[in-house]
Motif scaffolding. Structure first.
Motif, PDB file in Angstrom:
ATOM      1  N   ASN A  36       0.848  -1.228  -0.021  1.00  0.00           N
ATOM      2  CA  ASN A  36      -0.036   0.111  -0.069  1.00  0.00           C
ATOM      3  C   ASN A  36       1.004   1.183   0.041  1.00  0.00           C
ATOM      4  OD1 ASN A  36      -3.201  -0.394   0.524  1.00  0.00           O
ATOM      5  ND2 ASN A  36      -2.166  -2.268   1.428  1.00  0.00           N
ATOM      6  N   LEU A  37       1.961   1.338   0.641  1.00  0.00           N
ATOM      7  CA  LEU A  37       2.818   2.285   0.852  1.00  0.00           C
ATOM      8  C   LEU A  37       3.434   2.759  -0.628  1.00  0.00           C
ATOM      9  CD1 LEU A  37       4.431   4.385   2.369  1.00  0.00           C
ATOM     10  CD2 LEU A  37       5.958   2.827   3.161  1.00  0.00           C
ATOM     11  N   ILE A  38       3.736   1.615  -1.003  1.00  0.00           N
ATOM     12  CA  ILE A  38       4.430   1.767  -2.610  1.00  0.00           C
ATOM     13  C   ILE A  38       3.484   2.227  -3.577  1.00  0.00           C
ATOM     14  CG2 ILE A  38       5.387   0.372  -4.567  1.00  0.00           C
ATOM     15  CD1 ILE A  38       6.867  -1.429  -2.539  1.00  0.00           C
ATOM     16  N   SER A  39       2.215   1.661  -3.418  1.00  0.00           N
ATOM     17  CA  SER A  39       1.422   2.181  -4.461  1.00  0.00           C
ATOM     18  C   SER A  39       1.138   3.794  -4.221  1.00  0.00           C
ATOM     19  CB  SER A  39      -0.260   1.438  -4.293  1.00  0.00           C
ATOM     20  OG  SER A  39      -1.041   1.938  -4.813  1.00  0.00           O
ATOM     21  N   GLU A  40       1.073   4.091  -3.151  1.00  0.00           N
ATOM     22  CA  GLU A  40       0.769   5.776  -3.014  1.00  0.00           C
ATOM     23  C   GLU A  40       2.184   6.560  -3.168  1.00  0.00           C
ATOM     24  OE1 GLU A  40      -1.955   6.766  -2.543  1.00  0.00           O
ATOM     25  OE2 GLU A  40      -3.284   5.024  -2.053  1.00  0.00           O
ATOM     26  N   LEU A  73      -5.673  11.392   1.219  1.00  0.00           N
ATOM     27  CA  LEU A  73      -5.497  10.157   1.420  1.00  0.00           C
ATOM     28  C   LEU A  73      -6.086   9.877   2.719  1.00  0.00           C
ATOM     29  CD1 LEU A  73      -2.008   9.244   0.354  1.00  0.00           C
ATOM     30  CD2 LEU A  73      -4.022   8.912  -0.964  1.00  0.00           C
ATOM     31  N   VAL A  74      -5.846  10.571   3.844  1.00  0.00           N
ATOM     32  CA  VAL A  74      -6.381  10.207   5.149  1.00  0.00           C
ATOM     33  C   VAL A  74      -7.897   9.726   5.261  1.00  0.00           C
ATOM     34  CG1 VAL A  74      -6.320  10.756   7.612  1.00  0.00           C
ATOM     35  CG2 VAL A  74      -4.145  11.329   6.163  1.00  0.00           C
ATOM     36  N   PRO A  75      -8.634  11.048   5.053  1.00  0.00           N
ATOM     37  CA  PRO A  75     -10.135  10.619   4.979  1.00  0.00           C
ATOM     38  C   PRO A  75     -10.466   9.478   4.027  1.00  0.00           C
ATOM     39  CG  PRO A  75     -10.070  12.813   4.101  1.00  0.00           C
ATOM     40  CD  PRO A  75      -8.402  12.499   4.797  1.00  0.00           C
ATOM     41  N   TYR A  76      -9.840   9.733   3.055  1.00  0.00           N
ATOM     42  CA  TYR A  76     -10.266   8.294   2.209  1.00  0.00           C
ATOM     43  C   TYR A  76     -10.003   7.087   2.690  1.00  0.00           C
ATOM     44  CZ  TYR A  76     -10.740   5.686  -2.105  1.00  0.00           C
ATOM     45  OH  TYR A  76     -11.106   4.594  -3.002  1.00  0.00           O
ATOM     46  N   ARG A 121      -7.046  -1.011   5.515  1.00  0.00           N
ATOM     47  CA  ARG A 121      -7.177   0.199   4.720  1.00  0.00           C
ATOM     48  C   ARG A 121      -6.500   1.390   5.591  1.00  0.00           C
ATOM     49  NH1 ARG A 121     -10.084   0.230   0.212  1.00  0.00           N
ATOM     50  NH2 ARG A 121     -10.196  -1.811  -0.786  1.00  0.00           N
ATOM     51  N   ILE A 122      -6.279   1.009   7.015  1.00  0.00           N
ATOM     52  CA  ILE A 122      -5.544   1.977   7.685  1.00  0.00           C
ATOM     53  C   ILE A 122      -4.356   2.417   7.512  1.00  0.00           C
ATOM     54  CG2 ILE A 122      -4.629   0.056   9.156  1.00  0.00           C
ATOM     55  CD1 ILE A 122      -6.253   3.537  10.557  1.00  0.00           C
ATOM     56  N   PHE A 123      -3.670   1.528   6.752  1.00  0.00           N
ATOM     57  CA  PHE A 123      -2.229   1.818   5.951  1.00  0.00           C
ATOM     58  C   PHE A 123      -2.330   3.153   5.243  1.00  0.00           C
ATOM     59  CE2 PHE A 123      -1.784  -3.046   5.980  1.00  0.00           C
ATOM     60  CZ  PHE A 123      -1.318  -3.250   7.412  1.00  0.00           C
ATOM     61  N   GLY A 124      -3.582   3.329   4.461  1.00  0.00           N
ATOM     62  CA  GLY A 124      -3.614   4.622   3.799  1.00  0.00           C
ATOM     63  C   GLY A 124      -3.637   5.815   4.571  1.00  0.00           C
ATOM     64  N   ILE A 126      -1.635   5.797   7.514  1.00  0.00           N
ATOM     65  CA  ILE A 126      -0.230   5.809   7.730  1.00  0.00           C
ATOM     66  C   ILE A 126       0.457   6.676   6.576  1.00  0.00           C
ATOM     67  CG2 ILE A 126       1.756   4.698   8.321  1.00  0.00           C
ATOM     68  CD1 ILE A 126      -0.103   2.724   9.859  1.00  0.00           C
ATOM     69  N   THR A 127       0.378   6.233   5.457  1.00  0.00           N
ATOM     70  CA  THR A 127       0.886   6.935   4.297  1.00  0.00           C
ATOM     71  C   THR A 127       0.585   8.283   4.055  1.00  0.00           C
ATOM     72  OG1 THR A 127       0.548   4.826   3.037  1.00  0.00           O
ATOM     73  CG2 THR A 127       1.139   6.393   1.783  1.00  0.00           C
ATOM     74  N   GLY A 128      -0.504   8.680   4.311  1.00  0.00           N
ATOM     75  CA  GLY A 128      -0.969  10.019   4.007  1.00  0.00           C
ATOM     76  C   GLY A 128      -0.372  10.976   5.105  1.00  0.00           C
ATOM     77  N   LEU A 129      -0.191  10.337   6.459  1.00  0.00           N
ATOM     78  CA  LEU A 129       0.495  11.115   7.203  1.00  0.00           C
ATOM     79  C   LEU A 129       2.062  11.030   7.201  1.00  0.00           C
ATOM     80  CD1 LEU A 129      -1.190   9.593  10.771  1.00  0.00           C
ATOM     81  CD2 LEU A 129      -1.614  11.972   9.484  1.00  0.00           C
ATOM     82  N   ILE A 130       2.566  10.369   6.530  1.00  0.00           N
ATOM     83  CA  ILE A 130       3.953  10.231   6.120  1.00  0.00           C
ATOM     84  C   ILE A 130       4.164  11.425   5.165  1.00  0.00           C
ATOM     85  CG2 ILE A 130       5.808   9.281   5.103  1.00  0.00           C
ATOM     86  CD1 ILE A 130       4.832   6.793   6.444  1.00  0.00           C
ATOM     87  N   ILE A 131       3.417  11.397   4.188  1.00  0.00           N
ATOM     88  CA  ILE A 131       3.231  12.451   3.106  1.00  0.00           C
ATOM     89  C   ILE A 131       3.123  13.554   3.571  1.00  0.00           C
ATOM     90  CG2 ILE A 131       2.305  13.165   0.895  1.00  0.00           C
ATOM     91  CD1 ILE A 131       1.895  10.169   0.105  1.00  0.00           C
TER      92      ILE A 131
END
Length: 265
Positions: A36-40, A73-76, A121-124, A126-131
């Motif tokens: 998921n991280l790689i995709s985003e 990404l976070v709310p989505y 989907r919680i991974f999304g 985490i990804t959003g917060l990193i970005i």
């Protein structure tokens, strides 16, 4: 109120059991996170590549666009966890599983959400917060202690906006057993919400603000943290828009259920 508490209790129990199961296979759990991280991050690289050739987008810098994308990404991700409507028409209308749902005491929408819940989907989030963190560092943004509470409120509001829109879209299936729906088209439209609305023409801006308010899950709330004062009013209206559109989605859903006639024999 008691029924609402019961539903939230079921959600909590389900999430607890889900993560216990997934963490029993930690390698698989980690693999999902990485994929998921790689995709985003691929989408992030696309934005960076574009801005190597276009340093500004109507006075918006590359890092500001990246911040908006991360917020988007976070709310989505939260919405995707609890509103799995992607196969609703096929599964519940055409196959007739809605008949089973309607025989149970809990509200039918809550049951559909429970059966399609996707905690991974919680991974999304985490990804959003990193970005967002990367972009905030690059922009040298300053945050206040109360911004955390504002952020949580805006994120939940954004998730409810998604929920309202897609609940209403799913409810269209009660009036038609067609295998094709408009959800894919709406999904494409929502991607416009991750960019500043002032780069679009007036018609698109109107749609993203008042018809399919995806600007309220991306640019408008993110603009508050970017200290874009011209958009503060829209950011403040995000919770109001969330209540209105989630309410509309619920009304359309309940109306659709009354029109549902079953799958037949």
């Amino acid at each position: 109120m008691q029924n609402v508490k019961h539903i939230f209790g079921i959600f909590a129990d389900y999430l607890g059991q889900y993560f216990k199961t997934r963490l029993a296979y930690r390698a698989d759990f980690l693999g999902d996170f990485v994929s998921n991280l790689i995709s985003e991050l691929i989408n992030l690289v696309f934005i960076i590549v574009v801005f190597t050739h276009v340093p500004l987008m109507k006075e918006w810098t590359r890092d500001e666009i990246i911040f908006i994308y991360g917020f988007f990404l976070v709310p989505y991700a939260l919405f995707s966890m609890f509103f799995g409507f992607w196969d609703f028409n096929e599964r519940y209308i055409i196959r007739g599983e809605m008949d089973r749902i309607l025989t149970r005491p809990i509200h039918n929408l809550a049951q559909v959400c429970l059966e399609s819940i996707a905690p991974d989907r919680i991974f999304g989030v985490i990804t959003g917060l990193i970005i967002m963190g990367y972009a905030a560092f690059q922009l040298d943004l300053t945050f206040y202690w109360y911004d955390l509470f504002i952020f949580i409120g805006l994120v939940i509001s954004g998730a409810l906006i998604y929920g309202g829109v897609y609940t209403a879209i799913a409810a269209v299936s009660f009036f038609s057993d067609s295998r094709t729906g408009i959800a894919p088209m709406i999904y494409n439209i929502q991607q416009y919400g991750r960019y500043p609305v002032d780069v679009y023409n007036k018609a698109i801006r109107f749609v993203l603000t008042y018809v399919l308010p995806f600007a309220f899950v991306g640019i408008y709330p993110a603009a508050y943290f970017l200290r874009k004062e011209v958009w503060y009013t829209y950011a403040a209206l995000t919770p109001v828009v969330a209540v209105i559109f989630f309410g509309i989605g619920l009304l359309v859903w309940n109306w659709g259920v009354t029109k549902y006639r079953g799958a037949g024999s």
